[in-house]
Design an enzyme around this catalytic site. Structure first.
Site, PDB file in Angstrom:
ATOM      1  N   VAL A 143       4.149  13.691 100.306  1.00 37.77           N
ATOM      2  CA  VAL A 143       4.876  13.492 101.558  1.00 37.77           C
ATOM      3  C   VAL A 143       4.549  12.094 102.081  1.00 37.77           C
ATOM      4  CG1 VAL A 143       5.181  14.258 103.941  1.00 37.77           C
ATOM      5  CG2 VAL A 143       4.869  15.943 102.115  1.00 37.77           C
ATOM      6  N   GLU A 170       3.563  19.694 108.062  1.00 40.17           N
ATOM      7  CA  GLU A 170       4.386  19.160 109.135  1.00 40.17           C
ATOM      8  C   GLU A 170       3.991  19.745 110.489  1.00 40.17           C
ATOM      9  OE1 GLU A 170       5.940  21.254 106.682  1.00 40.17           O
ATOM     10  OE2 GLU A 170       5.711  19.593 105.276  1.00 40.17           O
ATOM     11  N   GLU A 213      -8.657  20.883 102.915  1.00 44.45           N
ATOM     12  CA  GLU A 213      -9.535  21.757 103.693  1.00 44.45           C
ATOM     13  C   GLU A 213      -9.033  23.193 103.686  1.00 44.45           C
ATOM     14  OE1 GLU A 213     -10.615  20.176 107.542  1.00 44.45           O
ATOM     15  OE2 GLU A 213     -10.383  18.095 106.846  1.00 44.45           O
ATOM     16  N   MET A 274     -18.224  15.653 107.116  1.00 42.35           N
ATOM     17  CA  MET A 274     -17.525  15.824 108.393  1.00 42.35           C
ATOM     18  C   MET A 274     -18.458  16.471 109.411  1.00 42.35           C
ATOM     19  SD  MET A 274     -13.604  16.686 107.217  1.00 42.35           S
ATOM     20  CE  MET A 274     -13.989  18.000 106.056  1.00 42.35           C
ATOM     21  N   THR A 275     -19.463  15.700 109.812  1.00 44.62           N
ATOM     22  CA  THR A 275     -20.533  16.203 110.676  1.00 44.62           C
ATOM     23  C   THR A 275     -20.144  16.101 112.150  1.00 44.62           C
ATOM     24  OG1 THR A 275     -21.532  14.041 110.168  1.00 44.62           O
ATOM     25  CG2 THR A 275     -22.536  15.976 109.171  1.00 44.62           C
TER      26      THR A 275
END
Length: 418
Positions: A143, A170, A213, A274-275
């Site tokens: 995308v 989206e 994720e 990603m703390t």
């Protein structure tokens, strides 16, 4: 570099006189505007200059930097908010008294609608800029993203752009279904890898940041294999993979189970921990990135991934919660760190510092509604940056570059070679 905590009755002019640092310089480093009202408990970054230059007629910014033996970005780092035009009589800091430590790399994310006026003062502190995000369509195709403006800003600042690839849909949510589809179909995964690698070359990206994720345990092995094949397709350009903040191999939860730290670390050139988001929009009021929680993630990661591959995630934002908190009903408002301080000033609130979380917070009441705010300041930033030094990590990854935080970035530039 001095961290000063504002006491009752203190003014910026008094603080300026105490340290012998011009008021205008302290204001620039801490995003303060006239009339320079301060909050009790506010943390200020006080820069100590070792060398000052007074601009002469005919001087240009690039000329001053060249004669001082500095890059233009290095000059901007010690003069936060410096524009492109200088004037005779203006004083510029050339060097600080601080001796920067080890060299690190910095990365940060921005949506295409990011304000260039906010991004430009931040980019001199960064090695990379990552436009957010190329996605995966219902047919597993790539995308598109309107990244032309951000790529132009990266070129202007001499910063390397990284392509960002995620399963964000989206609707703004990460799709487990689309990830499962592409990861478990060899033809679809090959197609997506080919399209992503081609886009990197077409747009002049200098690497790729991968962020799938909410995968679940069933997709963990397939995701690591996908990352390895994508890295190979990048033909020597780096692959950075974002990792959920785990503290053990067996940590339960859809967000955590699909990220095998050992396998993804081996498949990637670097990883972003990603703390952040312990305190979040729909959760109870608390620090976004409490230091003990961050440390536990780092220490677990180091059992699976070499430190030179690890970027520490940093939240460049805070939250303002209306009270009382009711789960499922209360929604916190995301705010910038300077905005949090302005809220404290406007409402006469005293900023407190949670020693356990190493994070500032305060309470105020407006319109009859009580609020609690947690955010980042120079003290909490230093506590997190110290982890980068302590564990010899590769650098810092900011979510995101779309809000100002002059003190946080200036402190980073004082502590490290960038």
């Amino acid at each position: 570099m001095i961290l000063h905590t504002v006491s009752p009755g203190q003014t910026l002019s008094a603080i300026s006189a105490r340290y012998g640092v011009p008021l205008s310089r302290i204001a620039a480093w801490n995003a303060l505007a006239p009339p320079y009202a301060l909050a009790v408990g506010q943390s200020l970054l006080i820069p100590e200059a070792a060398e000052i230059y007074t601009v002469l007629p005919g001087d240009t910014l690039s000329g001053v930097a060249r004669r001082a033996g500095l890059t233009l970005n290095a000059l901007r780092r010690v003069n936060p908010g410096l524009g492109g035009v200088i004037f005779p009589g203006q004083t510029l800091v050339l060097r600080l008294t601080d001796t920067p430590g080890r060299t690190i790399e910095v990365n940060g994310y921005a949506y295409p609608f990011a304000d260039p006026a906010i991004l430009r003062p931040i980019l001199p502190y960064s090695a990379f800029l990552t436009p957010f995000t190329y996605g995966v369509g219902p047919d597993a195709s790539l995308v598109e993203l309107d990244d032309s403006g951000l790529l132009a800003l990266a070129r202007e600042a001499g910063v390397q752009p990284l392509m960002h690839l995620s399963t964000l849909t989206e609707n703004g949510n990460f799709s487990t279904e689309r990830a499962t589809q592409v990861l478990n179909d060899p033809a679809l995964s090959a197609r997506l890898i080919s399209e992503a690698a081609a886009k990197v070359g077409q747009k002049g990206y200098r690497g790729l940041d991968l962020d799938f994720e909410f995968l679940g345990a069933a997709n963990a092995a397939a995701y690591a294999g996908f990352a390895a094949r994508l890295r190979e397709a990048l033909d020597g350009l780096p692959l950075i993979t974002a990792l959920a903040p785990k503290t053990s191999d067996t940590q339960p939860g859809l967000l955590y189970e699909g990220h095998d730290y050992g396998a993804l670390g081996a498949a990637s050139d670097a990883v972003l921990l990603m703390t952040y988001e312990w305190g979040y929009t729909y959760g109870p009021p608390m620090a976004v990135a409490p230091l003990p929680n961050v440390r536990r993630v780092v220490e677990y990661a180091l059992t699976r991934i070499p430190p030179e591959k690890i970027f520490l995630g940093f939240p460049n934002y805070g939250y303002d919660w209306p009270l009382p908190f009711e789960r499922g009903t209360t929604r916190a408002r995301s705010i910038s760190n300077p905005e949090a301080v302005r809220l404290a000033v406007q409402n006469g609130a005293e900023i407190r510092f949670d020693e356990a979380a190493q994070t500032p917070y305060f309470n105020y009441t407006a319109g009859g509604v009580a609020h609690e705010v947690w955010f980042e300041d120079p003290r909490s930033a230093k506590a997190k940056y110290d982890l980068v030094s302590e564990y010899a990590l590769r650098g810092v990854g900011f979510w995101n570059f779309m809000r100002p935080f002059p003190a946080g970035f200036a402190l980073l530039g004082a502590m490290f070679e960038l």
